[in-house]
Enzyme design. Structure first.
Site, PDB file in Angstrom:
ATOM      1  N   ASN A 138       0.839  -1.075  -0.135  1.00  0.00           N
ATOM      2  CA  ASN A 138      -0.008   0.097  -0.168  1.00  0.00           C
ATOM      3  C   ASN A 138       0.838   1.275   0.094  1.00  0.00           C
ATOM      4  OD1 ASN A 138      -2.620   1.324   0.465  1.00  0.00           O
ATOM      5  ND2 ASN A 138      -2.002   1.756   2.257  1.00  0.00           N
TER       6      ASN A 138
ATOM      7  N   HIS B 232      -4.361   9.908  -1.890  1.00  0.00           N
ATOM      8  CA  HIS B 232      -4.487  11.268  -1.151  1.00  0.00           C
ATOM      9  C   HIS B 232      -4.220  12.269  -2.145  1.00  0.00           C
ATOM     10  CE1 HIS B 232      -5.036   9.434   2.851  1.00  0.00           C
ATOM     11  NE2 HIS B 232      -3.876   8.681   2.623  1.00  0.00           N
TER      12      HIS B 232
HETATM   13  O1  G3I Z   1      -3.975   8.801  20.357  1.00  0.00           O
HETATM   14  C1  G3I Z   1      -3.532   9.924  20.610  1.00  0.00           C
HETATM   15  C2  G3I Z   1      -4.125  10.607  21.836  1.00  0.00           C
HETATM   16  O2  G3I Z   1      -3.941  10.057  23.069  1.00  0.00           O
HETATM   17  C3  G3I Z   1      -3.604  12.070  22.004  1.00  0.00           C
HETATM   18  O3  G3I Z   1      -4.292  12.652  23.085  1.00  0.00           O
HETATM   19  C4  G3I Z   1      -3.680  12.755  20.627  1.00  0.00           C
HETATM   20  C5  G3I Z   1      -2.742  14.317  20.817  1.00  0.00           C
HETATM   21  O4  G3I Z   1      -2.552  14.684  19.382  1.00  0.00           O
HETATM   22  O5  G3I Z   1      -3.101  12.202  19.715  1.00  0.00           O
HETATM   23  C6  G3I Z   1      -3.429  10.820  19.507  1.00  0.00           C
HETATM   24  O6  G3I Z   1      -2.713  10.145  18.355  1.00  0.00           O
HETATM   25  C7  G3I Z   1      -2.944  10.559  17.211  1.00  0.00           C
HETATM   26  C8  G3I Z   1      -3.506   9.638  16.189  1.00  0.00           C
HETATM   27  O7  G3I Z   1      -3.673   9.926  15.041  1.00  0.00           O
HETATM   28  C9  G3I Z   1      -4.907   9.015  16.767  1.00  0.00           C
HETATM   29  O8  G3I Z   1      -5.554  10.095  16.586  1.00  0.00           O
HETATM   30  C10 G3I Z   1      -1.757  11.140  16.609  1.00  0.00           C
HETATM   31  O9  G3I Z   1      -1.167  12.339  17.205  1.00  0.00           O
HETATM   32  C11 G3I Z   1      -1.789  11.523  14.996  1.00  0.00           C
HETATM   33  O10 G3I Z   1      -0.728  11.836  14.462  1.00  0.00           O
HETATM   34  C12 G3I Z   1      -2.368  10.337  14.404  1.00  0.00           C
HETATM   35  O11 G3I Z   1      -2.575  10.520  13.022  1.00  0.00           O
HETATM   36  C13 G3I Z   1      -2.801   9.349  12.156  1.00  0.00           C
HETATM   37  C14 G3I Z   1      -1.589   9.444  10.912  1.00  0.00           C
HETATM   38  O12 G3I Z   1      -2.142   8.496  10.219  1.00  0.00           O
HETATM   39  C15 G3I Z   1      -0.218   9.039  11.734  1.00  0.00           C
HETATM   40  O13 G3I Z   1       0.578   8.916  10.821  1.00  0.00           O
HETATM   41  C16 G3I Z   1      -4.036   9.738  11.549  1.00  0.00           C
HETATM   42  O14 G3I Z   1      -5.238   9.600  12.346  1.00  0.00           O
HETATM   43  C17 G3I Z   1      -4.363   8.389  10.304  1.00  0.00           C
HETATM   44  O15 G3I Z   1      -5.612   9.018   9.563  1.00  0.00           O
HETATM   45  C18 G3I Z   1      -3.095   8.561   9.577  1.00  0.00           C
HETATM   46  O16 G3I Z   1      -3.341   7.569   8.627  1.00  0.00           O
HETATM   47  C19 G3I Z   1      -2.354   7.570   7.367  1.00  0.00           C
HETATM   48  C20 G3I Z   1      -2.469   6.058   7.068  1.00  0.00           C
HETATM   49  O17 G3I Z   1      -2.470   4.922   8.023  1.00  0.00           O
HETATM   50  C21 G3I Z   1      -1.296   5.494   5.902  1.00  0.00           C
HETATM   51  N1  G3I Z   1      -1.406   6.338   5.047  1.00  0.00           N
HETATM   52  C22 G3I Z   1      -1.511   8.133   5.263  1.00  0.00           C
HETATM   53  C23 G3I Z   1      -2.490   8.217   6.340  1.00  0.00           C
HETATM   54  C24 G3I Z   1      -2.681   9.645   6.419  1.00  0.00           C
HETATM   55  O18 G3I Z   1      -1.458  10.029   7.005  1.00  0.00           O
END
Ligand code: G3I
Length: 397
Positions: free
Chosen positions: A216, A258
């Site tokens: 992926n 994306h």
């Molecule tokens: O879980 C913590 C929480 O405890 C905390 O309070 C909060 C404060 O910032 O952060 C939370 O974690 C976040 C997590 O998502 C869950 O919500 C992280 O900061 C945040 O960085 C994380 O982002 C995710 C990202 O991947 C990480 O790289 C996005 O939700 C998610 O949509 C994104 O998904 C990725 C795919 O897996 C792979 N392809 C790209 C795509 C977009 O980046």
């Protein structure tokens, strides 16, 4: 109407309904000609239409529309975060299966298939793993064993419940990285070399012989120059071809999708050509994380329609380009959006300079946008000879 003509018309109508009803159906959901949901319209093409799911939103009693729409509109779901290593094993040796099991159970109750996301990625790894590698207390040999164990434990836990696994995610650099010549990037390649990719597929297959195993990545929607030194799609194609030629059990390539309205992006035929090239290797394809973001200019934030409307239209057009391309290729099995509402989208939290948003198919109040209706129209007005039902993929041995 003369009796003979009436009988003929009725026979055609019955045959049509019979044909539609005999089309492939996702578990427990036969095609219903009165249902205009994305999941039902997808059934006409045996195309699974999916969304990434934010488990906090799904569980929130004050946000019932989120749960309702996930169940009503989609036939496949992907865990946005809760199947990632940091979520599943926050403490070494102690698994937290709860939220991921919850999604699998929701999917079963709603007749949905599950895309497993993700087994091997350089992001969202547990702190104990990355700090252990950084301070030298975890050697590269031990790291390889830990990856083997992780894949085996996770795939076994969900065995029989996952349709497609994203086995390896985003292993390849981008032309804007340093060095710009495309290469295998990130934590895993740095510590284990690129051989981890083939290992990961073999370990996943051993743990669940039925799940389809995907590579992926983003920025692989269409071919560019054709030179693997700077054309990421070509690099990934060459990688997949090499894996197939060596008998590595890869079944598909997922194109994340994306996109942004500020970029040139692609047209449908360019995207369809890329899908065809991947399927010529005997692979399935899927769009796995589609969203189309826009820059939130001052005018957009002030609610100026002259600023907002072109972005909504451009976003809809890009969703349509990817969906039409997917429909055109019988081995494009599913089309998943990375969140369906601007209320719960990763985009604003990630792109803040300049701010970006408006990336999904429903607004923050769960009102469907033009992109949602364009997707429905694409599913409605597609059929033979250019759009034929998907061909089920069998796992390669
Ligand atoms: O879980 C913590 C929480 O405890 C905390 O309070 C909060 C404060 O910032 O952060 C939370 O974690 C976040 C997590 O998502 C869950 O919500 C992280 O900061 C945040 O960085 C994380 O982002 C995710 C990202 O991947 C990480 O790289 C996005 O939700 C998610 O949509 C994104 O998904 C990725 C795919 O897996 C792979 N392809 C790209 C795509 C977009 O980046």
């Amino acid at each position: 109407m003369k009796l003979r003509r009436w009988v003929a018309t009725a026979a055609v109508a019955v045959a049509t309904v019979a044909t539609l009803n005999s089309l492939p159906a996702s578990a427990g959901h036969p095609y219903d000609p009165t249902d205009q949901s994305l999941r039902n319209l997808g059934l006409r093409h045996n195309l699974y239409v999916g969304t990434a799911v934010d488990m906090d939103a799904l569980a929130d009693p004050d946000d019932p529309q989120y749960r309702q729409i996930v169940g009503d509109e989609f036939s496949t779901v992907t865990a946005e975060n809760v199947m990632k290593w940091e979520s599943l094993e926050p403490t070494r040796g102690t698994y937290n299966w709860g939220p991921a099991d919850e999604l699998v159970s929701f999917a079963r109750q709603h007749g949905q298939r599950v895309r497993g996301h993700v087994l091997v990625w350089h992001n969202q790894l547990p702190g104990w793993l990355t700090s252990g590698v950084a301070d030298g207390s975890i050697s590269n040999d031990e790291l390889r064993d830990l990856l083997h164990k992780h894949i085996t434990d996770v795939v076994r836990h969900f065995r029989g419940k996952i349709w497609q696994w994203d086995v390896v995610n985003e292993a390849v650099s981008d032309p804007w990285d340093n060095p710009p010549t495309l290469h295998y990037k990130g934590f895993w390649a740095e510590h284990l070399g690129s051989g981890y990719i083939a290992d990961a597929f073999r370990w996943a297959r051993a743990a669940d012989p039925q799940a389809l195993l995907f590579y992926n990545d983003y920025n692989i929607e269409a071919f560019g120059s054709g030179d693997p030194a700077n054309d990421k799609t070509r690099f990934v194609y060459d990688m997949a071809k090499d894996l197939r030629s060596r008998g590595v059990p890869i079944d598909g390539v997922g194109s994340q999708g994306h996109l942004g309205t500020q970029y040139g992006n692609y047209d449908t035929l360019q995207v369809a050509a890329a899908l065809k090239k991947f399927t010529s290797l005997g692979l399935a394809t899927a769009f796995t994380e589609v969203d189309v973001r826009s820059q939130m200019t001052d005018g957009v934030q002030a609610g100026e329609s002259a600023e907002i409307n072109p972005r909504l239209q451009a976003s809809a057009a890009n969703f349509s380009i990817l969906l039409q391309a997917c429909l055109s290729e019988r081995h494009c099995l599913s089309f998943t959006v990375w969140g369906f509402t601007d209320k719960h989208s990763w985009v604003p939290g990630t792109f803040d300079n300049p701010p970006e948003g408006l990336a999904t198919i429903y607004d923050e109040n769960y009102q469907p946008k033009r992109a949602y209706n364009v997707m429905r129209a694409d599913l409605i007005y597609a059929g033979p000879p250019y759009v034929l039902p998907r061909v089920a993929q069998r796992p390669h041995r």
